[in-house]
Scaffold this motif. Structure first.
Motif, PDB file in Angstrom:
ATOM      1  N   ARG A 209       0.818  -1.213   0.000  1.00  9.05           N
ATOM      2  CA  ARG A 209       0.000   0.000   0.000  1.00  9.05           C
ATOM      3  C   ARG A 209       0.851   1.263   0.000  1.00  9.05           C
ATOM      4  O   ARG A 209       0.355   2.366  -0.251  1.00  9.05           O
ATOM      5  CB  ARG A 209      -0.940   0.000   1.209  1.00  9.05           C
ATOM      6  N   LEU A 210       2.145   1.109   0.288  1.00  4.97           N
ATOM      7  CA  LEU A 210       3.062   2.246   0.309  1.00  4.97           C
ATOM      8  C   LEU A 210       3.724   2.480  -1.054  1.00  4.97           C
ATOM      9  O   LEU A 210       4.585   3.349  -1.190  1.00  4.97           O
ATOM     10  CB  LEU A 210       4.151   2.020   1.370  1.00  4.97           C
ATOM     11  N   ARG A 211       3.310   1.696  -2.078  1.00  2.86           N
ATOM     12  CA  ARG A 211       3.909   1.838  -3.406  1.00  2.86           C
ATOM     13  C   ARG A 211       3.541   3.169  -4.062  1.00  2.86           C
ATOM     14  O   ARG A 211       2.630   3.872  -3.626  1.00  2.86           O
ATOM     15  CB  ARG A 211       3.460   0.689  -4.314  1.00  2.86           C
ATOM     16  N   GLU A 212       4.265   3.462  -5.144  1.00  6.05           N
ATOM     17  CA  GLU A 212       3.983   4.663  -5.918  1.00  6.05           C
ATOM     18  C   GLU A 212       2.630   4.520  -6.621  1.00  6.05           C
ATOM     19  O   GLU A 212       2.063   3.424  -6.712  1.00  6.05           O
ATOM     20  CB  GLU A 212       5.105   4.886  -6.947  1.00  6.05           C
ATOM     21  N   MET A 213       2.123   5.627  -7.115  1.00  8.12           N
ATOM     22  CA  MET A 213       0.884   5.618  -7.897  1.00  8.12           C
ATOM     23  C   MET A 213       1.013   4.647  -9.074  1.00  8.12           C
ATOM     24  O   MET A 213       2.077   4.530  -9.692  1.00  8.12           O
ATOM     25  CB  MET A 213       0.594   7.031  -8.414  1.00  8.12           C
TER      26      MET A 213
END
Length: 448
Positions: A322-326
């Motif tokens: 969930r902390l990934r880039e767009m």
């Protein structure tokens, strides 16, 4: 303790130290008459001044009179309870004043311990001046006596009377607990606690630095019939118990796609040599920050940056997708120059890639905020620093969702390996610095 009260209290106590009442001798005589029993165990008293009250804020005389804890008083008492959670108390006492018993109840929440109340632990009795404003008291004709903390002329108490009743209470607590020993919590009041410890050890005035803050801890050791003052007005327990997390959000180091100016969201590219070097500089710049937990997105560039920063620290890195880039959808890996020629460029400029199977800002914020909320749930209850290595758009989207002013703070973007600081305390977020490169610069300086 507010500044005016602290000043008044300091003046009062200074006069007390110079007064003819030698409480040190009283304490010494009491210690000399104590009989040593081989079976007696040591007792450590944690004497706590109650939390901040309305009268404290209003700078009014509050002895036998009472007023409720303020919201801040309750909050700091809760912090103190968390700060003392690892101290196993065998008994708990408080004065009969509600501000003291309420503070004790907060500190003892979750413990199976009965609170015993003793009126001898109350604050000094200010007599006819109870509830009066301190500024008015200083204009009274008997102010010289009041500065020596002698209120007998207005039907109150003096310091000797306070010491004798507080010491008698402490002696009784010793008698009740000395066979088993252990830690004992006593919630009382500022003047009463200072009067007591100065009677036991006149040097305690120097240890107090002139006053006792609300919810501070004063430690006294009893062993073999002798009292020893260890700490006076210690605020570290309340500070360590703050329900406060400081997030250090780090954008990953420079990657090959960054250099090539290609769309890099869910897709990934390795750190460049410069990206690795800068991450190492950042690690040196953050060396003095004690992190309690570490997180990163599941993307390799974020994990590699986090591993570099955490090298030499005995920490486990937790990854969260969930902390990934767009997600740029079908445009992942595309050159940014080509994107500008796309028919949907107007949407892309608003960071809306749903038309090409990607995400928009609302979706990114929702998952990022959910990840942060989970980190809070896993770490709250004390004061901690948390490092989270993530991505440029994702971090900016989060902080702008928490505080729209963050865009101005960012100056339009987040450099690689920059740090964005967000504080969370008791359910409230505060954005501190956005895209801060000072840690990076510090690390570079240390490398030379």
């Amino acid at each position: 303790m507010n500044k005016s009260l602290s000043k008044l209290f300091t003046v009062m106590m200074a006069f007390f130290v110079l007064s003819s009442f030698s409480v040190g001798n009283v304490g010494a005589n009491a210690d000399n008459t104590a009989k040593k029993e081989d079976q007696d165990q040591g007792i450590t008293f944690y004497l706590v001044r109650h939390g901040e009250t309305i009268f404290n804020v209003q700078e009014r005389m509050q002895g036998f009179s009472d007023s409720p804890l303020t919201e801040k008083g309750i909050e700091v008492a809760e912090n103190l309870g968390r700060g003392l959670k690892n101290i196993p108390f065998v008994a708990a006492y408080s004065s009969t004043s509600e501000r003291a018993s309420d503070t004790a109840d907060i500190v003892l929440e979750g413990r199976n311990l009965k609170l015993i109340k003793d009126k001898r632990l109350r604050e000094i009795n200010f007599g006819d001046l109870e509830g009066a404003y301190q500024a008015d008291v200083m204009k009274h004709t008997n102010v010289a006596s009041f500065q020596k903390l002698d209120y007998t002329s207005v039907n109150g108490e003096n310091m000797q009377g306070v010491f004798e009743r507080a010491k008698a209470s402490l002696d009784q607590i010793v008698e009740a607990n000395k066979t088993k020993g252990g830690n004992v919590l006593v919630v009382s009041h500022g003047i009463t606690i200072l009067d007591l410890v100065m009677g036991l050890d006149p040097k305690a005035w120097d240890m107090s630095k002139g006053g006792l803050p609300n919810s501070s801890v004063t430690k006294i050791q009893w062993k073999d019939g002798k009292y020893t003052v260890q700490k006076v007005g210690d605020q570290s327990y309340a500070e360590n118990g703050q329900n406060k997390l400081t997030f250090y959000f780090v954008r990953h180091g420079e990657t090959l796609f960054n250099v090539q100016k290609r769309m890099q969201g869910f897709s990934d590219a390795p750190l460049t040599e410069e990206g690795i070097k800068v991450a190492e500089d950042l690690a040196r710049g953050l060396h003095d920050i004690p992190f309690s937990a570490a997180y990163s997105s599941s993307s390799g560039r974020a994990v590699d940056t986090a591993d570099t920063i955490l090298e030499g620290r005995n920490m486990i890195l937790k990854t969260d997708k969930r902390l990934r880039e767009m997600n740029f959808g079908d445009l992942e890996g595309a050159y940014q120059a080509d994107i500008m020629k796309n028919s949907n460029v107007a949407s892309f400029q608003k960071l809306d890639y749903t038309s090409v199977n990607g995400e928009n800002m609302a979706q990114v914020f929702a998952r990022m905020k959910a990840a942060v909320d989970q980190i809070i749930a896993d770490n709250q209850g004390s004061k901690k620093n948390i490092i989270v290595v993530s991505h440029g758009i994702t971090i900016l989207d989060l902080v702008m969702g928490l505080d729209p002013k963050a865009w101005d703070m960012s100056k339009g973007g987040l450099p690689n390996s920059s740090v964005t600081i967000v504080e969370w305390e008791n359910g409230k977020f505060t954005v501190g610095k956005v895209g801060d490169t000072s840690y990076l610069e510090k690390g570079k300086a240390l490398s030379h």
